[in-house]
Design an enzyme around this catalytic site. Structure first.
Site, PDB file in Angstrom:
ATOM      1  CD  GLU A  69     -13.807  -6.875   4.171  1.00  0.00           C
ATOM      2  OE1 GLU A  69     -12.582  -6.686   4.022  1.00  0.00           O
ATOM      3  OE2 GLU A  69     -14.655  -6.010   3.906  1.00  0.00           O
ATOM      4  NE  ARG A  99       8.486  12.087  14.805  1.00  0.00           N
ATOM      5  CZ  ARG A  99       9.708  12.501  15.089  1.00  0.00           C
ATOM      6  NH1 ARG A  99      10.703  11.635  15.197  1.00  0.00           N
ATOM      7  NH2 ARG A  99       9.946  13.784  15.278  1.00  0.00           N
ATOM      8  CB  THR A 103      11.592  22.585  12.166  1.00  0.00           C
ATOM      9  OG1 THR A 103      10.497  23.393  12.595  1.00  0.00           O
ATOM     10  CG2 THR A 103      11.752  21.410  13.102  1.00  0.00           C
ATOM     11  CG  LEU A 132      11.684  15.161  10.960  1.00  0.00           C
ATOM     12  CD1 LEU A 132      11.222  15.926   9.712  1.00  0.00           C
ATOM     13  CD2 LEU A 132      10.841  15.561  12.156  1.00  0.00           C
ATOM     14  NE  ARG A 189      15.087   8.153  17.144  1.00  0.00           N
ATOM     15  CZ  ARG A 189      14.758   9.353  16.651  1.00  0.00           C
ATOM     16  NH1 ARG A 189      14.597   9.528  15.353  1.00  0.00           N
ATOM     17  NH2 ARG A 189      14.560  10.368  17.474  1.00  0.00           N
ATOM     18  N   PRO A 221       6.547  27.188  14.587  1.00  0.00           N
ATOM     19  CG  PRO A 221       7.229  28.570  16.335  1.00  0.00           C
ATOM     20  CD  PRO A 221       7.721  27.481  15.453  1.00  0.00           C
ATOM     21  CB  ALA A 231       1.430  28.815   6.919  1.00  0.00           C
TER      22      ALA A 231
HETATM   23  C1  AOF Z   1     -12.881  -3.611   2.235  1.00  0.00           C
HETATM   24  N1  AOF Z   1     -11.985  -4.139   3.086  1.00  0.00           N
HETATM   25  O1  AOF Z   1      -9.989  -4.123   4.104  1.00  0.00           O
HETATM   26  C2  AOF Z   1     -10.501  -2.338   2.677  1.00  0.00           C
HETATM   27  C3  AOF Z   1     -11.503  -1.771   1.810  1.00  0.00           C
HETATM   28  O2  AOF Z   1      -7.792  -0.797  -4.695  1.00  0.00           O
HETATM   29  P1  AOF Z   1      -8.506  -1.803  -3.885  1.00  0.00           P
HETATM   30  O3  AOF Z   1      -9.103  -2.904  -4.673  1.00  0.00           O
HETATM   31  O4  AOF Z   1      -7.620  -2.362  -2.788  1.00  0.00           O
HETATM   32  O5  AOF Z   1      -9.767  -1.075  -3.187  1.00  0.00           O
HETATM   33  C4  AOF Z   1      -9.592   0.016  -2.348  1.00  0.00           C
HETATM   34  C5  AOF Z   1     -10.941   0.500  -1.846  1.00  0.00           C
HETATM   35  O6  AOF Z   1     -11.618  -0.548  -1.157  1.00  0.00           O
HETATM   36  C6  AOF Z   1     -10.808   1.611  -0.820  1.00  0.00           C
HETATM   37  O7  AOF Z   1     -10.822   2.894  -1.390  1.00  0.00           O
HETATM   38  C7  AOF Z   1     -12.015   1.399   0.081  1.00  0.00           C
HETATM   39  O8  AOF Z   1     -13.196   1.955  -0.467  1.00  0.00           O
HETATM   40  C8  AOF Z   1     -12.134  -0.109   0.091  1.00  0.00           C
HETATM   41  N2  AOF Z   1     -11.274  -0.617   1.169  1.00  0.00           N
HETATM   42  N3  AOF Z   1     -12.668  -2.436   1.643  1.00  0.00           N
HETATM   43  O9  AOF Z   1     -13.915  -4.237   1.965  1.00  0.00           O
HETATM   44  C9  AOF Z   1     -10.806  -3.566   3.332  1.00  0.00           C
HETATM   45  N4  AOF Z   1      -9.298  -1.760   2.880  1.00  0.00           N
HETATM   46 ZN    ZN Z   2     -12.755  -5.230  -0.028  1.00  0.00          ZN
END
Ligand code: AOF
Ligand code: ZN
Length: 331
Positions: free
Chosen positions: A47, A179, A191, A199, A202, A265, A270
């Site tokens: 935001e 990845r 593996t 791993l 690319r 596998p 597991a």
């Molecule tokens: C949002 N917008 O783009 C994201 C959110 O450690 P902080 O301050 O960066 O907060 C992380 C927490 O904020 C995260 O666990 C989740 O609940 C929220 N993430 N919130 O409004 C965002 N990435």
């Molecule tokens: Zn936020």
């Protein structure tokens, strides 16, 4: 919201342990004026990025965001404060924030006179960019996708152990794309000994991507000197255990949210046996071998009633291969 989802997808793999979130700000007449996505941990949320891009014209406008804006002071100030200060009139979001620390953003916004609307494209978002993170927050462990390539008769190598290029070039390219977007790739020492994989993620021309997932090798066997996973192209963690739950606990502690289990596998057996596979992604090549190891080793099933039942989410073609995504049916 579709644009916000696309923005979120672009930052997948770079935000953990935070969620990859996308945001689009519209002006008061509905014209998009700013886009943003979550920055790496400690950096601004989606935001804030979108509001910065939008500037003054955000006043009276609408913010469209894939996750409910946070209401807490974490590593960054609350997004609700930023939205209110910018004079946004309405916030539309897809999924509510289940993180108890950050949640409550919608209430805060409404109390400040900002209109809110929840649930737009919620399914798409919770199955797409927020899937692993929602799992991580609600289950307290990383989300695990077990990925393998097999022949139509379910084999992952020929009788002599050769396994190069079972799947098509298109499928192999898709795997590199996959990845690039996960936090860690997990394999067993077996593996590494047999295939000696790099791993790394690319590009199609073989150049390594800028950001690389953590490489995790599980098992007690010492790796040979020339093992490619020990090179400096990415970080490698040697998990000296056979217990999948222990591996995931260690990864959780490191902030790993999204795990790609790439076989073989024994390790897959597991993880499946421990109920720690959340999604199965298989590339089935239209090839028959009639001998050689099959994809899954012992997983605690001795009779048909104990079979691990899955529900197919999606079937698509990947070049000549059939790609199936399935999730466990948990009763
Ligand atoms: C949002 N917008 O783009 C994201 C959110 O450690 P902080 O301050 O960066 O907060 C992380 C927490 O904020 C995260 O666990 C989740 O609940 C929220 N993430 N919130 O409004 C965002 N990435
Ligand atoms: Zn936020």
């Amino acid at each position: 919201m579709r644009s916000a989802v696309a923005l979120a997808e672009q930052v997948r793999g770079s935000t953990s342990p935070n969620p990859p979130v996308g945001c689009v700000v519209l002006d008061s007449s509905g014209v998009p004026i700013g886009e943003g996505a979550t920055q790496p941990p400690g950096g601004p949320h989606a935001e804030v990025m979108a509001l910065r891009a939008a500037g003054e014209r955000a006043r009276g406008g609408t913010a469209v965001v894939t996750l409910e804006p946070c209401a807490h002071h974490g590593r960054t100030p609350p997004c609700t404060d930023a939205l209110i200060a910018a004079g946004v009139a309405k916030v539309v979001y897809a999924v509510s924030d289940p993180n108890p620390v950050a949640s409550g953003g919608a209430t805060t916004l409404r109390e400040a006179g900002v209109q809110t609307q929840a649930g737009l494209l919620a399914d798409e978002v919770s199955r797409g960019p927020l899937r692993a993170w929602l799992h991580f927050v609600t289950h307290g462990r990383p989300h695990v996708t077990w990925k393998y390539a097999a022949t139509l008769d379910g084999r992952v190598a020929a009788a002599d152990g050769t396994s190069r290029w079972i799947s098509s070039a298109e499928s192999r390219e898709e795997v590199h794309e996959l990845r690039r977007r996960v936090d860690a790739i997990v394999v067993g020492t077996g593996t590494v000994m047999i295939d000696n994989p790099t791993l790394t993620a690319r590009a199609a021309d073989g150049t390594p991507e800028a950001r690389q997932p953590l490489r995790v090798v599980v098992g007690h066997t010492d790796l040979p000197e020339g093992a490619r996973v020990l090179d400096d192209s990415a970080e490698t963690l040697l998990a000296r255990t056979h217990d999948p739950a222990e591996v995931l606990a260690e990864l959780h502690a490191r902030g790993v949210v999204d795990v790609l289990l790439e076989g073989g596998p024994t390790l897959a057996g597991a993880f499946v046996g421990a109920g720690l596979v959340d999604r199965v992604l298989v590339y089935l090549a239209p090839t028959l071998l009639g001998g050689g190891p099959v994809a899954l080793g012992a997983s605690g099933v001795s009779t048909i009633t104990e079979a691990h039942r899955l529900a197919v989410e999606e079937v698509t073609m990947s070049g000549p291969d059939v790609r199936i995504s399935a999730v466990p049916v948990r009763n």
